[in-house]
Design an enzyme around this catalytic site. Structure first.
Site, short mmCIF file in Angstrom:
data_model
loop_
_atom_site.label_atom_id
_atom_site.label_comp_id
_atom_site.label_asym_id
_atom_site.label_seq_id
_atom_site.Cartn_x
_atom_site.Cartn_y
_atom_site.Cartn_z
N ARG A 68 4.91 -8.07 0.93
CA ARG A 68 4.06 -7.02 0.07
C ARG A 68 4.32 -7.29 -1.34
O ARG A 68 3.33 -7.06 -2.11
CB ARG A 68 5.12 -5.59 0.43
CG ARG A 68 4.56 -5.21 1.85
CD ARG A 68 5.43 -3.74 1.95
NE ARG A 68 4.73 -2.93 0.99
CZ ARG A 68 5.54 -1.66 0.66
NH1 ARG A 68 6.74 -1.59 1.19
NH2 ARG A 68 4.98 -0.80 -0.25
N HIS A 117 9.72 7.09 -4.89
CA HIS A 117 10.13 6.40 -3.88
C HIS A 117 10.69 4.88 -4.38
O HIS A 117 10.75 3.90 -3.78
CB HIS A 117 8.91 6.19 -2.91
CG HIS A 117 8.68 7.32 -2.34
ND1 HIS A 117 7.39 7.53 -1.53
CD2 HIS A 117 9.27 8.79 -2.10
CE1 HIS A 117 7.30 8.72 -1.08
NE2 HIS A 117 8.57 9.42 -1.63
N GLY A 191 -5.06 10.44 -3.74
CA GLY A 191 -4.92 9.32 -2.84
C GLY A 191 -3.38 9.67 -2.02
O GLY A 191 -2.84 8.73 -1.70
N ASN A 217 -9.72 12.56 -2.95
CA ASN A 217 -9.20 11.87 -1.46
C ASN A 217 -10.49 11.84 -0.80
O ASN A 217 -11.13 12.82 -0.78
CB ASN A 217 -8.25 12.47 -0.81
CG ASN A 217 -7.33 11.56 0.03
OD1 ASN A 217 -8.02 11.12 1.14
ND2 ASN A 217 -6.12 11.68 -0.16
N PRO A 218 -10.75 10.75 -0.16
CA PRO A 218 -11.90 10.50 0.55
C PRO A 218 -11.89 11.37 1.73
O PRO A 218 -12.96 11.57 2.68
CB PRO A 218 -12.04 9.12 0.94
CG PRO A 218 -10.86 8.51 0.72
CD PRO A 218 -10.21 9.25 -0.28
#
Length: 250
Positions: A68, A117, A191, A217-218
Site C-alpha cells: 500500500r 485513523h 468520499g 459522493n458519486p
C-alpha cells in the site's frame, strides 16, 4: 444547482470543516475499501488489519502495508486535495478531518489535518513509545531488511501507525474532530461511505449543532438522508467545479 448552493454556503459560512474518506483519494489511484471494487472485496481485513492478524503473522501484515505504501508513493494529490489546501490558505476552511491514512492532504499543502485513523507512513513500536514518520519522497519506509522491522530503542517489532479494526481512535484526534464538528457552520463530507464509526457520527454531531451538511459522493451513502446539499460526482471533478463557483462569488 447543488454546486452553486454549496459554494454560497461555503462563502457565507464563518467556519467550514471537511470530513474526507477514501473517495477523496480515489482519483489519485488509491483503491477504496468499500464498494464493488473495494479492497475489502478482494482481501479479508481480519487477515491484514487487526491486532490479532499482526500477532499471528506480522510479516504478512507488513507486506500488505508496504504494498500500500508503494501505491501511495506513486500517487499524486488530486484536485480534491489541492482545492482544500487552497481553501485553507484563503481562509475559507478551518480544518480537514480525514479517515485516510495516505498523507495526500499534507502533500497537497493542507496544514491542519486531523487523522482519525492514523498515518500509514508512521512506524510505531509495539512495546515502547518510539515512533518515526517516514518520508516517501526520500524513499523512506518502502522496504526493510527484515519484517517486521525492529525498534531501534528496544528491539521489539514496529507496526504501521494506523488504527486497525477493533482498536480505538486516537483520543486527541477524536476530541479535536468532535470540537470542530460542534463549532462549524458548514461541513463538507467528501468520499466517505458513512459506515465507519465514530467518524460517521461527526456529520450528525455537526447537524445537531446547526451546521449545513454538503455531501460530495458519486453514490448514495448511509449519511445521504441527513444532507442539506448533495453533489453526485467524484471528488476531484466536484471540487474543481466547486472551486470555480466559489471564485465567482469572491
Amino acid at each position: 444547482m447543488p454546486l452553486r448552493e454549496a459554494a454560497e454556503r461555503v462563502v457565507e459560512a464563518e467556519t467550514v470543516v471537511v470530513l474526507t474518506g477514501a473517495g477523496a483519494s480515489a482519483d489519485s489511484g488509491i483503491p477504496t475499501f468499500r464498494g464493488k471494487d473495494g479492497l475489502w472485496n478482494k482481501y479479508d481485513p481480519r487477515e491484514l488489519a487487526t491486532p490479532e492478524a499482526f500477532a499471528r503473522d506480522p510479516e504478512k501484515v507488513w507486506e500488505w502495508y508496504l504494498w500500500r505504501r508503494r501505491k501511495i508513493a506513486e500517487a499524486e494529490p488530486n484536485p480534491a486535495h489541492t482545492v482544500l489546501a487552497r481553501m485553507e490558505r484563503d481562509g475559507l476552511l478551518e480544518a480537514v478531518i480525514t479517515q485516510n491514512v495516505d498523507g495526500l492532504h499534507q502533500r497537497a499543502g493542507s496544514r491542519r489535518v486531523i487523522e482519525l485513523h492514523g498515518n500509514i507512513w508512521r512506524d510505531e513500536c509495539v512495546s515502547c513509545e518510539y515512533q518515526r514518520v517516514n518520508d516517501p519522497e526520500r524513499g523512506e519506509g518502502l522496504e526493510y531488511d527484515e519484517l517486521p522491522p525492529r525498534c531501534p530503542e528496544c528491539g521489539d517489532p514496529l507496526r504501521p501507525g494506523v488504527v486497525w479494526f477493533g482498536e480505538p481512535l486516537p483520543s486527541d484526534a477524536l476530541v479535536e474532530a468532535e470540537n470542530l464538528a460542534r463549532s462549524c457552520d458548514v461541513m463538507l463530507v467528501i468520499g466517505t461511505s458513512g459506515e465507519v464509526r465514530p467518524a460517521a457520527d461527526l456529520p450528525l454531531v455537526a447537524k445537531s449543532c446547526g451546521a449545513t451538511l454538503i455531501e460530495i459522493n458519486p453514490s448514495e451513502t448511509a449519511l445521504s438522508p441527513h444532507m442539506d446539499v448533495i453533489i453526485r460526482e467524484r471528488a476531484a471533478s466536484a471540487m474543481e467545479a466547486l472551486w470555480n463557483e466559489i471564485e465567482r462569488l469572491l
